[in-house]
Design an enzyme around this catalytic site. Structure first.
Site, short mmCIF file in Angstrom:
data_model
loop_
_atom_site.label_atom_id
_atom_site.label_comp_id
_atom_site.label_asym_id
_atom_site.label_seq_id
_atom_site.Cartn_x
_atom_site.Cartn_y
_atom_site.Cartn_z
N LYS A 54 0.84 -1.20 0.00
CA LYS A 54 0.00 0.00 0.00
C LYS A 54 0.88 1.25 0.00
O LYS A 54 0.60 2.22 -0.70
CB LYS A 54 -0.95 -0.03 1.21
CG LYS A 54 -2.08 -1.02 1.01
CD LYS A 54 -2.83 -1.38 2.28
CE LYS A 54 -3.80 -2.54 2.00
NZ LYS A 54 -4.37 -3.14 3.20
N GLN A 98 -4.83 -1.92 9.50
CA GLN A 98 -4.68 -3.25 8.90
C GLN A 98 -5.25 -4.33 9.83
O GLN A 98 -4.90 -4.39 11.01
CB GLN A 98 -3.19 -3.51 8.63
CG GLN A 98 -2.91 -4.80 7.88
CD GLN A 98 -3.48 -4.78 6.46
OE1 GLN A 98 -3.28 -3.82 5.72
NE2 GLN A 98 -4.17 -5.84 6.07
N ASP A 121 -11.36 2.30 3.78
CA ASP A 121 -11.51 0.85 3.72
C ASP A 121 -12.99 0.46 3.63
O ASP A 121 -13.31 -0.69 3.32
CB ASP A 121 -10.91 0.23 4.99
CG ASP A 121 -9.95 -0.89 4.68
OD1 ASP A 121 -9.80 -1.22 3.48
OD2 ASP A 121 -9.35 -1.45 5.62
#
Ligand code: NDP
Length: 283
Positions: A54, A98, A121
């Site tokens: 990322k 994450q 997200d």
């Protein structure tokens, strides 16, 4: 006729190039550089790879990236404080924590603490709720990637029978909602579905996210269907998906390979969401 192989690598590269172009315009026009903060707690090797990928994608596109790597024994309160700090920063437009988080941390509480305007997200209940009512929102990256693959591979969605196998919150459910908003007639299957093959054989569009290697066989696929395989499994013979690829490809109009199908789309959609977050802030 051989099925068209839907090239997720190429489509992902195209999207990232489009995002890079739009980013240049945003910087030139508004003086705003999109910024993505990625938070990793602990040393899970797979998560480390995802986070590094990322960061690399941000750099290639021209975003600012802010990586926060915290020790595995970080307390929930300290993580919450970091999220508070990132929520308050003007140069951070997207925040990604994450997953999975270590067991002592309540994932739901942490995700709920992310400012919905920075929820790139798409896991915040506010984002999910907006998706349900059809309002504009950040959509979770993997299901958003599924829809993009369908659109860019020329699948007819309007009025199509779409079957989603799997009902997880991160893939199956949002994919079903997105297909509904594309005017498909949607059926969602799961572990209690009776005669799964009879349902999948009626699918013009078949999206599979079950987490069982090669579970969808050729005789479960309709002639001429478009098949999107979200699954990914490491086996002795290499990576395989949730669909038995060769058998399904013999029936399908178009199909995603594993690897190189849905996988590369997730980061591309994350980049697109982050650009969108920065744009909204700039306007
Ligand atoms: P989950 O395990 O959370 O969900 C699996 C779903 O499949 C559940 O709804 C389950 O039903 C259903 N299911 C399981 N077995 C069967 C069966 N025999 N028949 C019908 N339905 C069944 O998985 P995820 O959605 O998180 O992931 C699915 C796959 O996608 C995995 O292989 C994962 O690795 C991959 N993945 C890939 C990503 C990418 O970027 N390419 C991102 C995310 C996931 P029930 O609800 O009844 O238990």
């Amino acid at each position: 006729m051989a099925a068209e192989v839907i090239d997720g690598k190429q489509i992902s590269a195209d999207i990232r190039a489009e995002v890079a172009e739009e980013t240049k315009k945003l910087i030139a026009g508004k003086g705003v550089t999109p910024g993505l903060a990625v938070v990793l707690v602990g040393e899970d090797p797979a998560s480390q790879v995802y986070v590094n990928n990322k960061e690399k994608a941000c750099q290639e596109i021209g975003f600012n990236s802010f990586k926060h790597v915290l020790p595995a024994d970080t307390s929930e309160d300290d993580l919450m404080k970091l999220v508070d700090e990132l929520n308050g920063r003007d140069d951070v437009h997207g925040i990604l924590v994450q997953l999975p988080l270590p067991d002592h941390i309540n994932e739901e509480r942490v995700l709920l603490n992310i400012d919905p305007d920075k929820d790139v997200d798409g896991f915040h209940p506010m984002s999910v709720g907006k998706l349900v009512v059809g309002a504009e929102t950040f959509v979770a990256c993997t299901p958003a990637g599924v829809i993009e693959l369908l659109k860019r591979s020329g699948a007819e969605l309007e009025g199509a029978n779409a079957v989603v196998v799997g009902r997880s919150n991160i893939v199956g459910k949002p994919a079903a909602l997105l297909l509904l908003s594309e005017n498909c007639t949607v059926t969602v299957c799961h572990s209690r579905t009776k005669d799964l093959g009879a349902v999948t054989r009626a699918a013009d569009v078949l999206v599979v996210a079950v987490g069982v290697p090669e579970m969808i066989k050729g005789d479960m696929v309709k002639e001429g269907a478009t098949v999107i395989d979200v699954g990914i499994h490491r086996t002795d013979d290499g990576l395989v998906g949730d669909v038995a690829y060769e058998e399904a490809a013999a029936k399908a109009r178009a199909i995603t390979p594993v690897p190189g199908g849905v996988g590369p789309m997730t980061i591309a959609m994350l980049m697109r969401n982050t650009l969108e977050a920065a744009r909204r802030k700039a306007s």
